[in-house]
Design a protein around this motif. Sequence first.
Motif, mmCIF file in Angstrom:
data_model
loop_
_atom_site.group_PDB
_atom_site.id
_atom_site.type_symbol
_atom_site.label_atom_id
_atom_site.label_comp_id
_atom_site.label_asym_id
_atom_site.label_seq_id
_atom_site.Cartn_x
_atom_site.Cartn_y
_atom_site.Cartn_z
ATOM 1 N N MET A 1 0.742 -1.136 0.153
ATOM 2 C CA MET A 1 -0.052 0.050 -0.197
ATOM 3 C C MET A 1 0.960 1.295 0.034
ATOM 4 S SD MET A 1 -2.974 1.193 2.713
ATOM 5 C CE MET A 1 -4.054 -0.048 2.430
ATOM 6 N N GLU A 3 1.802 5.093 0.913
ATOM 7 C CA GLU A 3 1.143 5.672 2.020
ATOM 8 C C GLU A 3 0.082 6.651 1.857
ATOM 9 O OE1 GLU A 3 1.539 6.531 5.873
ATOM 10 O OE2 GLU A 3 2.655 5.203 4.996
ATOM 11 N N GLY A 4 -0.990 6.217 2.593
ATOM 12 C CA GLY A 4 -2.217 7.120 2.385
ATOM 13 C C GLY A 4 -3.314 6.520 1.296
ATOM 14 N N PHE A 5 -2.605 5.695 0.476
ATOM 15 C CA PHE A 5 -3.604 5.303 -0.714
ATOM 16 C C PHE A 5 -3.500 3.776 -0.706
ATOM 17 C CE2 PHE A 5 -2.582 9.859 -1.601
ATOM 18 C CZ PHE A 5 -3.535 10.153 -2.041
ATOM 19 N N ASP A 6 -4.514 3.338 -1.507
ATOM 20 C CA ASP A 6 -4.558 2.084 -1.767
ATOM 21 C C ASP A 6 -4.025 1.593 -2.857
ATOM 22 O OD1 ASP A 6 -6.040 -0.803 -1.445
ATOM 23 O OD2 ASP A 6 -6.542 -0.350 -3.281
ATOM 24 N N ARG A 35 -0.291 13.123 -0.375
ATOM 25 C CA ARG A 35 -1.050 13.170 0.777
ATOM 26 C C ARG A 35 -0.268 13.600 1.666
ATOM 27 N NH1 ARG A 35 -5.667 8.928 3.144
ATOM 28 N NH2 ARG A 35 -6.840 10.668 4.079
ATOM 29 N N ARG A 354 -8.937 15.967 3.745
ATOM 30 C CA ARG A 354 -8.235 14.666 3.653
ATOM 31 C C ARG A 354 -6.566 15.072 3.383
ATOM 32 N NH1 ARG A 354 -13.151 14.270 0.622
ATOM 33 N NH2 ARG A 354 -14.125 12.570 1.478
ATOM 34 N N SER A 384 -11.414 8.195 -3.915
ATOM 35 C CA SER A 384 -11.480 6.876 -3.641
ATOM 36 C C SER A 384 -10.306 6.020 -3.320
ATOM 37 C CB SER A 384 -12.209 6.119 -4.627
ATOM 38 O OG SER A 384 -13.668 6.721 -5.018
ATOM 39 N N ALA A 385 -9.394 6.429 -3.740
ATOM 40 C CA ALA A 385 -7.934 5.174 -3.388
ATOM 41 C C ALA A 385 -7.521 5.762 -2.142
ATOM 42 C CB ALA A 385 -7.049 5.914 -4.474
ATOM 43 N N ALA A 386 -8.009 6.955 -1.400
ATOM 44 C CA ALA A 386 -7.416 7.172 -0.070
ATOM 45 C C ALA A 386 -7.788 6.409 0.950
ATOM 46 C CB ALA A 386 -7.767 8.691 0.110
ATOM 47 N N THR A 387 -7.163 5.978 1.821
ATOM 48 C CA THR A 387 -7.405 4.977 3.025
ATOM 49 C C THR A 387 -7.626 5.869 4.325
ATOM 50 O OG1 THR A 387 -4.944 5.000 3.433
ATOM 51 C CG2 THR A 387 -5.950 3.256 1.947
#
Length: 387
Positions: A1, A3-6, A35, A354, A384-387
């Motif tokens: 992953m 960092e911060g995104f899928d 991010r 975000r 949408s990719a943000a975790t």
Amino acid sequence: MTEGFDAAALRRFEEAIRQDIDAELYDGAVVRIARHGELAFDKAIGFADRAARRAADAGDVFKVYSLTKAFTNALVLQAIDRGQIALTTRVVDVIPEFYGRDKFRAAKKDIINVGHLLTHRAGLPSTPSPLGYDKLHDFAAVVDAVCQMDVVGTPGEAFAYSPTLNHVLMAEIVRRVHGEGLSLREIMAKEIFEPLGMGSSGLGVIPGHQGRIVPVVSAMPEASWITDKDTLDLADTMEHPDAELPWVGALTTTGDVFRFAEMLRLGGTLEGKRILSPAVIDKAVTLQTGDAINDLYHHLAQARGWETPPGNMGLGFALGGAGLRVTQFGTLSSPRTYGNFGAGSTLFWVDPERQITFVCLTAKVIEESRNIERFQRLSDMVLSAAT
């Protein structure tokens, strides 16, 4: 992953761009996503010049059209920070010639102030070109032409997007109050580009641009209010040696726009260089136009059968806004997401909730409603990719 995104979601985002390019919606894209300032995606995809089979590159220089307004906005906000002007400063108090040569036709001009210009509520005509393209490079001549135009609305009321006039006047105000006798392109370099380390950016062509400029390809429908010829003639004007077009004339890279956007996200200071105050940025990214409709996007929405959205304008920066509507910044963005974009091709935004920064500069200018759809889809995929 990442960092911060899928990571899988970012791969889908990249594949969506590649599919667009394969379908020839546009030719290429140079993209950065971060991010909290940490890069998660930094790629050049497709072509800078499809006809010449020139691959896109991170160092590509784009003519960013109205994204230029973000840099002019920053100069205006900086002048406010420095006490040189205020949001309530009247245009005629800095540019007396704004009354025009015929005082009998100057009704309402004495009302227009800097705040009206920043929010596109000055009541000025929505003309994209106050002079012919053979003269548009001459900033002094453009200022004079704008000064002779009549007000067509009531200042402070209707929200009518002005692609040119407001930013011409604001740039001239900045030039006059700056106090160092510099040209507009020199001021923008000294106050924005140089302190931010935006070494590939210029208001017009700079020496480092040679061999790196992405050629403009236009794909406007015949019925568009801006034609292919307009787009290409304007692109040629940007390369005139004396060109100073503070509404459309910047040439820059994705990396440089990213640095500018990060300065905004961080409250006006980047790597120890303070450009703007947190107070003026906070005001600039706060809704100033209420529920007012942006006339330009009203016509686009009607043509496509979309619900007409509110204009959602801060001080020169477009805002994501609340509710469900068609927007370049994505339907999933937080209401205070802000940014700027340029004619069918370029965009940046910052989602402060975000802490995501997204920059995407593309090769080929496409029709504006298709551009909005394209960036809405890509922006939603980033969000949408943000975790």
